[in-house]
Design a protein around this motif. Structure first.
Motif, PDB file in Angstrom:
ATOM      1  N   ARG A   2      -3.268  90.359  -3.602  1.00  0.00           N
ATOM      2  CA  ARG A   2      -2.974  88.940  -3.788  1.00  0.00           C
ATOM      3  C   ARG A   2      -3.027  88.248  -2.435  1.00  0.00           C
ATOM      4  O   ARG A   2      -2.348  88.668  -1.491  1.00  0.00           O
ATOM      5  N   ALA A   3      -3.829  87.213  -2.333  1.00  0.00           N
ATOM      6  CA  ALA A   3      -4.064  86.580  -1.035  1.00  0.00           C
ATOM      7  C   ALA A   3      -3.976  85.066  -1.156  1.00  0.00           C
ATOM      8  O   ALA A   3      -4.316  84.477  -2.184  1.00  0.00           O
ATOM      9  N   LEU A   4      -3.512  84.454  -0.063  1.00  0.00           N
ATOM     10  CA  LEU A   4      -3.495  82.998   0.077  1.00  0.00           C
ATOM     11  C   LEU A   4      -4.469  82.623   1.180  1.00  0.00           C
ATOM     12  O   LEU A   4      -4.371  83.142   2.297  1.00  0.00           O
ATOM     13  N   SER A  28     -14.179  87.267  -4.495  1.00  0.00           N
ATOM     14  CA  SER A  28     -14.834  88.379  -5.198  1.00  0.00           C
ATOM     15  C   SER A  28     -14.144  89.703  -4.933  1.00  0.00           C
ATOM     16  O   SER A  28     -14.372  90.685  -5.651  1.00  0.00           O
ATOM     17  N   GLU A  29     -13.311  89.753  -3.885  1.00  0.00           N
ATOM     18  CA  GLU A  29     -12.687  91.010  -3.482  1.00  0.00           C
ATOM     19  C   GLU A  29     -11.173  91.037  -3.694  1.00  0.00           C
ATOM     20  O   GLU A  29     -10.545  92.069  -3.498  1.00  0.00           O
ATOM     21  N   MET A  30     -10.581  89.900  -4.082  1.00  0.00           N
ATOM     22  CA  MET A  30      -9.123  89.844  -4.190  1.00  0.00           C
ATOM     23  C   MET A  30      -8.722  88.709  -5.118  1.00  0.00           C
ATOM     24  O   MET A  30      -9.534  87.851  -5.473  1.00  0.00           O
ATOM     25  N   ILE A  56       2.736  87.730  -2.060  1.00  0.00           N
ATOM     26  CA  ILE A  56       1.477  87.595  -1.321  1.00  0.00           C
ATOM     27  C   ILE A  56       1.329  88.779  -0.359  1.00  0.00           C
ATOM     28  O   ILE A  56       2.232  89.072   0.425  1.00  0.00           O
ATOM     29  N   ASP A  57       0.181  89.447  -0.431  1.00  0.00           N
ATOM     30  CA  ASP A  57      -0.092  90.585   0.454  1.00  0.00           C
ATOM     31  C   ASP A  57      -0.800  90.171   1.739  1.00  0.00           C
ATOM     32  O   ASP A  57      -0.673  90.843   2.767  1.00  0.00           O
ATOM     33  N   ARG A  87       0.182  90.397   5.624  1.00  0.00           N
ATOM     34  CA  ARG A  87      -0.715  90.540   6.767  1.00  0.00           C
ATOM     35  C   ARG A  87      -1.485  89.236   6.980  1.00  0.00           C
ATOM     36  O   ARG A  87      -1.592  88.407   6.089  1.00  0.00           O
ATOM     37  N   LEU A  88      -2.033  89.096   8.167  1.00  0.00           N
ATOM     38  CA  LEU A  88      -2.787  87.905   8.539  1.00  0.00           C
ATOM     39  C   LEU A  88      -4.249  88.262   8.766  1.00  0.00           C
ATOM     40  O   LEU A  88      -4.554  89.294   9.371  1.00  0.00           O
TER      41      LEU A  88
END
Length: 322
Positions: A2-4, A28-30, A56-57, A87-88
């Motif tokens: 899960r990404a922002l 497409s990857e997350m 959020i990962d 992570r950033l």
């Protein structure tokens, strides 16, 4: 995952079409949520929300160093916790992109996105140290809130240059290296303290360093870039150590010519040096005091005038995909 994705629409080196391509590549990857910033400080608010959500990962910052700085300050609002915080990842979209380039990422947004996706597939990351600056207790600046920086801070002359550039950007000028050079010349001509510095550096266990005209605090090396040329103010600075400081005690015309030449010809092994230059390495705690209010900047963002700033170098503060 899960990404922002935090997108600065004013990023100077990416178009709306390029940003759409990057968003689709990442999505497409997350599981991706993309949010476009709408006001100064919005990226910080988004980073803080991501850190506090527990859902959020990864937070991806698409923009310049200012966008990255805001995201980092949001993520670390409650302090560093690299094992628990998202992570950033950084997709460079600004004019200089010092933080991303210092991490070894390509300066092209599309290529950097590809490198980040490769790193995610390979599960490669590093934990970097950061700098923290705050108003000094017992001074008129003690109420200034603390703020993190990723690659540099400046007190005095160089911060004045940053302030001049920001004034021109607010009038619609593009941030170019030529603009920085012109404003540096004008700052020198208008600098009232270039022969007798106002800044004192104090750190535990050592005598104070007095009469500095400027002080550049580095969290990594290089300090900045002129086009594709890296500029090393503190060649030994590293994301794996605390903070380095370069101080200059005189900015007469001959001194400026000498130190400007040394900066332009600096290497990873040698930075500015001479009887008016002070170089300190791996400082965890120190304070810069000034006899008069002087300009202050962090990560290329002018923060107004200060008389005293306390710095802390925090090792292993944040995990970064690289």
């Amino acid at each position: 995952m899960r990404a922002l994705l935090v997108v600065n629409p004013a990023a100077t080196t990416t178009s709306a079409r390029t940003r759409d391509v990057l968003i689709h590549a990442l999505a497409s990857e997350m599981k991706l949520e993309a949010v476009t910033t709408e006001y100064r400080g919005h990226a910080r608010d988004l980073g803080r929300r991501a850190a506090g959500s527990g859902e959020i990962d990864l937070v991806v910052a698409l923009g310049g160093d200012g966008t990255v700085n805001e995201v980092v300050n949001g993520l670390l609002h409650e302090g560093p916790d690299p094992d628990s915080l998202p992570r950033l990842a950084v997709v460079p979209g600004g004019s200089t992109n010092v933080f991303a380039r210092a991490l070894g990422l390509p300066n092209d947004a599309v290529e950097a996105t590809g490198a980040i996706l490769d790193a995610l597939r390979d599960r490669t990351e590093r934990t970097v140290g950061l700098g923290l600056a705050a108003g000094t207790p017992g001074t008129e600046d003690e109420g200034v809130p603390q703020r993190w920086f990723t690659f540099c801070a400046g007190f005095g002359f160089d911060a004045g240059v940053v302030g001049r550039v920001e004034q021109h950007r607010e009038r619609g000028r593009r941030s170019t290296h030529a603009l920085y050079v012109r404003q540096a010349v004008r700052q020198f001509l208008d600098e009232p303290h270039r022969r007798h510095g106002m800044i004192t550096l104090e750190h535990p266990g050592a005598d104070p360093v007095t009469d500095l005209v400027l002080s550049i605090v580095c969290n990594t090396s290089p300090w900045t870039y002129l086009g594709n040329r890296p500029v090393y103010a503190s060649p030994d600075a590293s994301f794996d150590t605390a903070l380095d400081v370069l101080g200059l005690s005189r900015l007469s015309a001959p001194a400026v010519a000498r130190y400007a030449t040394q900066l332009l010809t600096s290497t990873p092994e040698r930075g500015p040096h001479g009887k008016h230059a002070v170089a300190l390495h791996d400082l965890t705690d120190f304070t810069l005091h000034s006899k008069v209010p002087l300009p202050f900047q962090m990560d290329g963002d002018h923060l107004g005038l200060r008389t005293s700033v306390t710095f802390t170098g925090v090792r292993r503060a944040l995990r970064v995909i690289v």
